[in-house]
Design a protein around this motif. Structure first.
Motif, mmCIF file in Angstrom:
data_model
loop_
_atom_site.group_PDB
_atom_site.id
_atom_site.type_symbol
_atom_site.label_atom_id
_atom_site.label_comp_id
_atom_site.label_asym_id
_atom_site.label_seq_id
_atom_site.Cartn_x
_atom_site.Cartn_y
_atom_site.Cartn_z
ATOM 1 N N SER A 166 -9.586 4.332 9.020
ATOM 2 C CA SER A 166 -10.443 4.648 7.871
ATOM 3 C C SER A 166 -9.748 4.496 6.523
ATOM 4 C CB SER A 166 -10.983 6.080 8.000
ATOM 5 O OG SER A 166 -9.933 7.018 8.094
ATOM 6 N N GLY A 167 -8.452 4.238 6.539
ATOM 7 C CA GLY A 167 -7.748 3.960 5.292
ATOM 8 C C GLY A 167 -7.314 5.189 4.531
ATOM 9 N N SER B 91 -0.190 5.833 -1.183
ATOM 10 C CA SER B 91 -1.523 5.737 -0.569
ATOM 11 C C SER B 91 -1.523 4.857 0.673
ATOM 12 C CB SER B 91 -2.540 5.199 -1.580
ATOM 13 O OG SER B 91 -2.677 6.073 -2.673
ATOM 14 N N ALA B 92 -0.541 3.968 0.775
ATOM 15 C CA ALA B 92 -0.500 3.029 1.896
ATOM 16 C C ALA B 92 -0.202 3.700 3.218
ATOM 17 C CB ALA B 92 0.536 1.938 1.618
ATOM 18 N N TYR B 93 0.366 4.896 3.188
ATOM 19 C CA TYR B 93 0.650 5.567 4.462
ATOM 20 C C TYR B 93 0.066 6.976 4.527
ATOM 21 C CZ TYR B 93 4.748 7.590 2.032
ATOM 22 O OH TYR B 93 5.590 8.238 1.158
ATOM 23 N N THR B 94 -0.975 7.237 3.725
ATOM 24 C CA THR B 94 -1.762 8.453 3.892
ATOM 25 C C THR B 94 -3.104 8.074 4.521
ATOM 26 O OG1 THR B 94 -2.755 8.289 1.690
ATOM 27 C CG2 THR B 94 -0.713 9.536 1.879
ATOM 28 N N LEU C 43 -1.130 6.812 -7.640
ATOM 29 C CA LEU C 43 -0.747 6.981 -6.239
ATOM 30 C C LEU C 43 -0.816 5.653 -5.493
ATOM 31 C CD1 LEU C 43 -2.512 10.354 -5.358
ATOM 32 C CD2 LEU C 43 -0.077 9.970 -5.765
ATOM 33 N N ALA C 44 -1.807 4.837 -5.829
ATOM 34 C CA ALA C 44 -1.939 3.530 -5.175
ATOM 35 C C ALA C 44 -0.740 2.638 -5.484
ATOM 36 C CB ALA C 44 -3.236 2.855 -5.620
ATOM 37 N N LEU C 45 -0.359 2.554 -6.761
ATOM 38 C CA LEU C 45 0.742 1.685 -7.158
ATOM 39 C C LEU C 45 2.097 2.225 -6.737
ATOM 40 C CD1 LEU C 45 -0.175 0.304 -10.700
ATOM 41 C CD2 LEU C 45 -0.363 -0.805 -8.483
ATOM 42 N N SER C 46 2.184 3.526 -6.504
ATOM 43 C CA SER C 46 3.471 4.121 -6.121
ATOM 44 C C SER C 46 3.827 3.872 -4.657
ATOM 45 C CB SER C 46 3.442 5.626 -6.368
ATOM 46 O OG SER C 46 2.630 6.276 -5.394
ATOM 47 N N GLY C 47 2.888 3.349 -3.880
ATOM 48 C CA GLY C 47 3.148 3.089 -2.468
ATOM 49 C C GLY C 47 2.740 4.200 -1.530
#
Length: 395
Positions: free
Chosen positions: A157-158, A149-152, A143-147
């Motif tokens: 708090s990230g 996670s950057a907008y969840t 999920l991180a590499l797919s992009g």
């Protein structure tokens, strides 16, 4: 009824979640699934808590309706058994890293030589090609590499660990089943098998869907709390006075009007379609203030009769008791063993057909529980089976 996939035979070499979830769906729909397991390297799902009567509940669920054959694939005699099986099976499901099955002598090329109509599906983290093909990973990494996670999550708090295994299940499992069934249809027309390369990262990348379309076509980079569906608008969660959360999805004007009237603030309805950030943030604050004035039970009574796209956030235990989910019969009783009166409650297959699917026959089986049965079906004698056990080929 004859189940939709009755007659399809699947050899499943997968472990943990992505492959087993895929083969469970195939088994639920009538495919005959045989797990090929290692007698020396246990599938960690077998020991994953919590346990029910000494057995992992997750393993019992994900491996229902599947037989188990425990073979040491490092031994030549085991490889010969696999090739005998492949001659009679339609589908192989592989979840090893790229090249592992080839080194064992049972990769796609070797098995296709035995059965040209074979459909071979490989589910891996990063696919069969590319610089990451041999790299380890888990759902959170894909999920991180797919992009995505950057907008969840929230700006302050990230990203959030979602709890649901999105890349594993929505990515690997479901896309694997889609690929397998598409290959079955293709084979019916051409008589040829196929190799299906499923990357969980690829599939997670494709799940970006609308956000990806906005970036690729219009150059709009999705950001955390930056658009209407990820916290950038009133479409969000709100907390009642007693801590109960509510999901508000009242995007269309007719739903927004009902929401605002129910909150006692009908004047807010006109702000719903104004996408200026400052307007949306003010609207969110006003909705949050209104929800905080009463307990969750009050709001459940208020919204229950309304068609406003507002629902309480339920615990899983509460979801199991919800009248809608109960009416859909989304749980079922599964015998712990074939013919046993002891049962375990499990999730049911959510795919509905005109006629009901056959009842589940048994929960996940013990390691190698069907070894003698499967080998006898191949024509091996009791003496031959005993020798395989003596040689530690078979558990």
């Amino acid at each position: 009824m004859s189940a939709p996939l009755a007659g399809l035979k699947v050899l499943d070499f997968s472990t943990l979640l992505p492959g087993p979830f895929a083969s469970m769906l195939l088994a639920d729909m009538g495919a005959e699934v045989l797990r090929i397991e290692s007698p020396t390297r246990m599938d960690l799902l077998r020991v994953l808590p919590p346990h029910d009567r000494g057995t992992s509940a997750s393993h019992a669920y994900l491996n229902r309706n599947k037989r188990s054959l425990a073979l040491d694939l490092k031994k030549p005699a085991a490889i010969e058994v696999v090739k005998q099986l492949v001659a009679e099976y339609d589908i192989v499901l592989d979840q090893f890293r790229p090249g592992v099955m080839d080194k064992l002598g049972i990769g796609y090329a070797a098995l296709k030589a035995v059965n040209p109509q074979l459909i071979y599906c490989a589910i891996t983290g990063y696919g069969q090609t590319g610089p990451y093909k041999d790299r380890a990973g888990h759902d959170i990494n894909y999920l991180a590499l797919s992009g995505s996670s950057a907008y969840t999550g929230r700006k302050d708090s990230g990203p959030l660990p979602l709890g649901l295994q999105v890349a594993d299940v929505a990515g690997g499992s479901l896309h694997g089943v889609i690929g397998i069934l598409a290959a079955v249809v293709k084979r019916q027309a051409s008589g040829q098998g196929d190799f299906i390369d499923i990357s969980m990262t690829d599939c997670a990348f494709s799940l970006n869907a609308m956000s990806a379309a906005g970036y690729l076509a219009a150059g709009q980079e999705p950001e955390r709390e930056g658009h209407a569906l990820n916290g950038g608008s009133f479409y969000d969660y709100y907390q009642a006075r007693d801590g109960q959360w509510f999901a508000v999805g009242s995007l269309e004007p007719q739903f927004m009007q009902q929401l605002c009237a129910a909150l006692g603030k009908p004047e807010l309805a006109k702000q719903g379609l104004d996408q200026r950030p400052e307007v949306q943030q003010a609207l969110k604050a006003a909705i949050a203030e209104a929800f905080a004035e009463h307990d969750g039970s009050h709001w459940q009574q208020v919204f229950a009769p309304l068609d406003a796209c507002v629902e309480p956030v339920l615990s899983f235990a509460e979801a199991c008791k919800h009248p809608q989910l109960k009416a859909r019969e989304l749980t079922q009783s599964v015998p712990l063993k074939a013919g046993s009166s002891e049962v375990q409650t499990q999730l049911a297959c959510p795919i509905r057909f005109a006629e009901p699917l056959p009842a589940a026959r048994f929960a996940g089986a013990a390691l190698g529980a069907h070894g003698a049965e499967v080998l006898a079906e191949l024509g091996l004698t009791e003496v031959q089976i005993a020798q395989l056990r003596a040689d530690k080929v078979l558990a």
